[in-house]
Design an enzyme around this catalytic site. Structure first.
Site, short mmCIF file in Angstrom:
data_model
loop_
_atom_site.label_atom_id
_atom_site.label_comp_id
_atom_site.label_asym_id
_atom_site.label_seq_id
_atom_site.Cartn_x
_atom_site.Cartn_y
_atom_site.Cartn_z
N ILE A 18 0.85 -1.20 0.00
CA ILE A 18 0.00 0.00 0.00
C ILE A 18 0.88 1.25 0.00
O ILE A 18 0.57 2.25 -0.67
CB ILE A 18 -0.94 -0.02 1.23
N ASP A 65 13.94 2.72 11.08
CA ASP A 65 13.16 1.76 11.85
C ASP A 65 12.21 2.58 12.72
O ASP A 65 12.66 3.29 13.63
CB ASP A 65 14.10 0.90 12.70
N ARG A 128 4.58 11.97 16.66
CA ARG A 128 5.25 12.95 17.53
C ARG A 128 6.18 13.85 16.70
O ARG A 128 6.12 15.07 16.76
CB ARG A 128 6.03 12.20 18.61
N TYR A 159 -1.74 -8.06 16.72
CA TYR A 159 -2.13 -7.22 15.58
C TYR A 159 -3.42 -6.46 15.91
O TYR A 159 -3.52 -5.25 15.68
CB TYR A 159 -2.31 -8.08 14.33
N LYS A 163 -3.65 -2.40 16.22
CA LYS A 163 -4.46 -1.62 15.27
C LYS A 163 -5.61 -0.88 15.99
O LYS A 163 -6.01 0.21 15.57
CB LYS A 163 -4.99 -2.52 14.15
N THR A 194 -1.19 -7.51 -1.11
CA THR A 194 0.16 -6.95 -0.94
C THR A 194 1.11 -8.08 -0.51
O THR A 194 0.65 -9.16 -0.13
CB THR A 194 0.19 -5.89 0.18
N1 LIG Z 1 -2.59 -5.73 3.15
C1 LIG Z 1 -3.69 -5.73 3.87
O1 LIG Z 1 -4.61 -6.53 3.63
C2 LIG Z 1 -3.86 -4.73 5.01
C3 LIG Z 1 -5.12 -4.64 5.61
C4 LIG Z 1 -5.31 -3.74 6.65
C5 LIG Z 1 -4.27 -2.93 7.07
N2 LIG Z 1 -3.06 -3.05 6.48
C6 LIG Z 1 -1.99 -2.17 6.99
O2 LIG Z 1 -1.49 -1.36 5.94
C7 LIG Z 1 -0.11 -1.10 6.16
C8 LIG Z 1 0.68 -1.49 4.93
O3 LIG Z 1 0.53 -2.89 4.74
P1 LIG Z 1 0.98 -3.67 3.42
O4 LIG Z 1 0.02 -4.77 3.24
O5 LIG Z 1 1.23 -2.70 2.35
O6 LIG Z 1 2.35 -4.33 3.96
P2 LIG Z 1 3.78 -4.59 3.27
O7 LIG Z 1 4.43 -5.65 4.07
O8 LIG Z 1 3.62 -4.79 1.80
O9 LIG Z 1 4.54 -3.19 3.52
C9 LIG Z 1 4.90 -2.81 4.82
C10 LIG Z 1 6.16 -1.95 4.76
O10 LIG Z 1 6.51 -1.57 6.10
C11 LIG Z 1 7.92 -1.67 6.23
N3 LIG Z 1 8.29 -1.87 7.63
C12 LIG Z 1 8.08 -2.97 8.40
N4 LIG Z 1 8.61 -2.77 9.62
C13 LIG Z 1 9.16 -1.54 9.64
C14 LIG Z 1 9.84 -0.78 10.61
N5 LIG Z 1 10.11 -1.26 11.85
N6 LIG Z 1 10.24 0.48 10.29
C15 LIG Z 1 10.02 0.98 9.05
N7 LIG Z 1 9.39 0.29 8.08
C16 LIG Z 1 8.95 -0.96 8.37
C17 LIG Z 1 8.30 -2.87 5.36
O11 LIG Z 1 9.68 -2.88 5.02
C18 LIG Z 1 7.37 -2.69 4.16
O12 LIG Z 1 7.98 -1.89 3.17
C19 LIG Z 1 0.29 -1.89 7.42
O13 LIG Z 1 0.26 -1.02 8.54
C20 LIG Z 1 -0.80 -2.94 7.53
O14 LIG Z 1 -0.98 -3.36 8.86
C21 LIG Z 1 -2.82 -3.92 5.45
#
Ligand SMILES: NC(=O)c1ccc[n+]([C@@H]2O[C@H](COP(=O)([O-])OP(=O)(O)OC[C@H]3O[C@@H](n4cnc5c(N)ncnc54)[C@H](O)[C@@H]3O)[C@@H](O)[C@H]2O)c1
Length: 251
Positions: A18, A65, A128, A159, A163, A194
């Site tokens: 995303i 991070d 922050r 999780y 959230k 994703t």
């Molecule tokens: N994919 C879904 O179905 C879904 C549904 C609801 C919510 N979300 C939320 O949307 C957001 C994006 O999810 P996504 O599916 O694109 O995931 P993804 O795994 O494709 O991308 C997540 C990104 O976060 C980065 N990341 C992880 N830990 C980190 C850290 N400690 N510091 C900095 N960067 C870090 C990763 O390197 C990655 O680039 C997340 O917060 C996820 O919980 C996703």
């Protein structure tokens, strides 16, 4: 028409899923985007791909991070130096932990701490730094909630708790910052295709979308559209909101 022309936006988690779709869209809409992500290789690939699509795109990348407050502060300071200002932020960095279904009675303390650190403390660290950088200006912050912010299905204790926590921080941020002209909102995606989701499905099995109105997974680009709207002046009277974007999960 949504325009983010010349706006400087900081995006966490922009190297994948995303976040990557969001960065691509923001660049198309004219924003200058600073991406903070823990994955150096992911950042390199994302930047290369975006510059291939939009050679004129203004992108800054930093290995960050989000669990580390000092690192987040440094990234936002560097973003201000690079972009000259900050107009918005999108906090998408997130994890789902051990990729197996942990019941409350079985939960593992280290896994819980890891997920809470990234998903909840990470958002707090980012908010922050971003609120401090936005002080004296208007701006918009968008946080990643989930259907797991609104109900107890679809994942594990860590999780779900993280959230739900992000929703609380979003509402508190809206209250604290409203009088300064900073808006804080959240998105609550359902099942979105994703890398995170695919990895989770591999070990936990697929979550069905049969019961949803649209009966399909979402695309990252569809979530990016909502994020761009919430960053833009088109949403100027919206704050403290959490938008479900889930294909009709609860219909
Ligand atoms: N994919 C879904 O179905 C879904 C549904 C609801 C919510 N979300 C939320 O949307 C957001 C994006 O999810 P996504 O599916 O694109 O995931 P993804 O795994 O494709 O991308 C997540 C990104 O976060 C980065 N990341 C992880 N830990 C980190 C850290 N400690 N510091 C900095 N960067 C870090 C990763 O390197 C990655 O680039 C997340 O917060 C996820 O919980 C996703």
């Amino acid at each position: 028409m949504i325009s983010l022309d010349g706006k400087v936006v900081a995006v966490t988690g922009g190297a994948s899923g995303i976040g990557f779709a969001t960065v691509k869209l923001l660049c198309t809409l004219g924003a200058k985007v600073s991406i903070g992500d823990i994955s150096e290789s992911g950042l390199d690939t994302a930047k290369e791909e975006i510059l291939r699509l939009h050679p004129e795109a203004m992108i800054y990348t930093a290995v960050v991070d989000v669990r580390k407050r000092v690192a987040v502060d440094g990234w936002i300071v560097d973003t201000l130096r690079w972009g000259g200002t900050l107009d918005g932020a999108v906090n998408l960095a997130g994890v789902v932990g051990r990729f197996e279904d942990l019941r409350i009675k079985d939960f593992d303390e280290s896994d819980f701490d890891f997920v809470m650190d990234v998903n909840l403390k990470g958002v707090l660290n980012c908010m922050r730094a971003q609120i401090n950088a936005l002080e004296g200006k208007t701006g918009s912050i968008v946080n990643a909630c989930s259907i797991s912010s609104l109900q107890g299905v679809g994942s594990d204790a860590a999780y779900i708790a993280s959230k739900h926590g992000v929703l609380g921080l979003t509402r508190l941020g809206a209250i604290e910052c409203g009088s300064s002209g900073i808006r804080v909102n959240a998105i609550a995606p359902g099942i979105v295709d994703t890398p995170m989701l695919r990895k989770s499905f591999e070990t936990r099995g697929e979550i069905s979308t049969d019961h949803t109105a649209l009966n399909r997974k979402g695309k990252p680009e569809e979530i990016a559209n909502l994020i761009a709207f919430l960053l833009s002046d088109c949403s100027s009277f919206i704050t403290g909101a959490c938008y479900s974007i889930d294909g009709g999960w609860n219909c």
